[in-house]
Enzyme design. Structure first.
Site, PDB file in Angstrom:
ATOM      1  N   HIS A 143       0.666  -1.184  -0.374  1.00 27.84           N
ATOM      2  CA  HIS A 143       0.198   0.292  -0.004  1.00 27.84           C
ATOM      3  C   HIS A 143       0.714   0.988  -0.217  1.00 27.84           C
ATOM      4  O   HIS A 143       1.816   1.437   1.231  1.00 27.84           O
ATOM      5  CB  HIS A 143      -0.957   0.012   1.576  1.00 27.84           C
ATOM      6  CG  HIS A 143      -2.350  -0.380   0.824  1.00 27.84           C
ATOM      7  ND1 HIS A 143      -2.988  -0.893   0.309  1.00 27.84           N
ATOM      8  CD2 HIS A 143      -2.637  -1.762   2.422  1.00 27.84           C
ATOM      9  CE1 HIS A 143      -3.654  -1.465   0.406  1.00 27.84           C
ATOM     10  NE2 HIS A 143      -3.767  -2.344   1.390  1.00 27.84           N
ATOM     11  N   CYS A 199      -0.158   2.590  -5.240  1.00 30.81           N
ATOM     12  CA  CYS A 199      -1.106   3.810  -5.145  1.00 30.81           C
ATOM     13  C   CYS A 199       0.053   5.329  -4.975  1.00 30.81           C
ATOM     14  O   CYS A 199       0.979   5.181  -4.160  1.00 30.81           O
ATOM     15  CB  CYS A 199      -2.424   3.566  -4.485  1.00 30.81           C
ATOM     16  SG  CYS A 199      -3.658   2.399  -4.817  1.00 30.81           S
TER      17      CYS A 199
END
Length: 328
Positions: A143, A199
């Site tokens: 992440h 991301c």
């Protein structure tokens, strides 16, 4: 046979001239030498010229060889799955193992947990003692996020960050720290490649120059993007990221049947298909691989529209994207 004034270099005896020849020979150990000093000097001069020429050619060939042949190679591969988390990432372990197979034959220790401390230690190890000719790699799958910028070096007001497995307790690793750890100390002659499949990863290394795809499908350096005071010590740092700072990256099982990052899969496929890539052809090939998969599976995939994620490249220096060779 007449004696000479020369001494045998093997046994020290007086040499004698060989009849009908310009050479001399030792009567004890039979070592043959040149009789005339002028002839000896001429031969040695030409031999010296030949040796010098051969040495010069060798050094020229050595300089033309890729630095990876004479330097060491190091890599830090980091994949975070977040077991027990509502946003668990199944693809991370597949991503890392795929990258491992691309870079190395065998890994003996899978017990290293990607905590913040372990990642920080690994990044310090990556840069420690590096020297001219070395090639370094940092790969991350997990992440990523954005947090408010506190030092004023981000034009959008946000720092990009990586989320270790213990980020809720230990905190995240900001782009400022990553830059200070593996980019700023990079010495002359050392190349660092970073592949970040997460991301908000466009500028996660805080590199001064950013390259994006334009409307014509070509990658070009952005004139307005330049982060100041983020230079290396002469080394070259290149980051390949899954998407822009404001975008989400995607995992998919359409490629292999197992969840894998779209960036990771296309990166590996591009390199395995062609080892003689430029940076521009690598990025173009990555986009092509994903678009081919889109046609096969007939579903929406990353990079399908202009609004979806596009792989980006950032660097410590500008270079010719479509002529600079890509070498890990």
């Amino acid at each position: 046979m007449a004696t000479t004034t020369q001494q045998c270099r093997t046994c020290g005896r007086t040499m004698v001239k060989m009849p009908g020849s310009q050479n001399e020979i030792c009567p004890v150990c039979h070592t043959v030498g040149l009789f005339k000093q002028k002839l000896r000097d001429r031969v040695l001069f030409h031999v010296g010229q030949f040796v010098d020429a051969a040495a010069n050619q060798y050094h020229k060939e050595l300089q033309r060889q890729p630095s990876r042949i004479i330097g060491r190679r190091r890599a830090v591969l980091c994949g975070v799955t977040y077991n027990g988390h509502r946003k668990k990432l199944e693809a991370s372990i597949h991503n890392v193992r795929s990258m491992q197979r691309l870079l190395v034959e065998e890994e003996s220790d899978w017990s290293r947990i990607p905590t913040k401390r372990n990642i920080q230690m690994a990044l310090r190890w990556l840069i420690q003692g590096c020297r001219y000719g070395d090639s370094l790699m940092f790969y991350y799958s997990g992440h990523g996020c954005q947090v408010p910028d506190k030092d004023g070096d981000e034009s959008d007001g946000y720092d990009e960050a990586l989320c270790p497995v213990d980020y809720r307790v230990a905190g995240m690793i900001l782009d400022d720290e990553i830059n200070a750890t593996i980019v700023a100390p990079l010495p002359h002659g050392v190349t660092l490649h970073s592949v970040i499949d997460t991301c908000f990863s466009g500028t996660v290394l805080d590199l001064p120059f950013l390259c994006r795809i334009n409307q014509d499908g070509l990658y070009r350096w952005e004139a307005e993007h330049q982060i100041k005071n983020k230079e290396t010590r002469g080394g070259k740092a290149v980051g390949i990221s899954a998407c822009a700072d404001y975008q989400n990256s995607a995992d998919t099982s359409a490629f292999t049947g197992n969840a894998i990052g779209a960036l990771t899969f296309s990166f590996i496929q591009a390199i395995e298909a062609n080892r003689n890539l430029t940076y521009g052809s690598l990025l173009t090939s990555m986009r092509k691989k994903v678009r081919q998969a889109q046609q096969v599976v007939g579903r929406l995939m990353p990079f399908e529209t202009s609004k979806s994620q596009e792989p980006q490249l950032s660097s410590s220096t500008r270079f010719e994207i479509y002529s600079e060779p890509f070498m890990l």
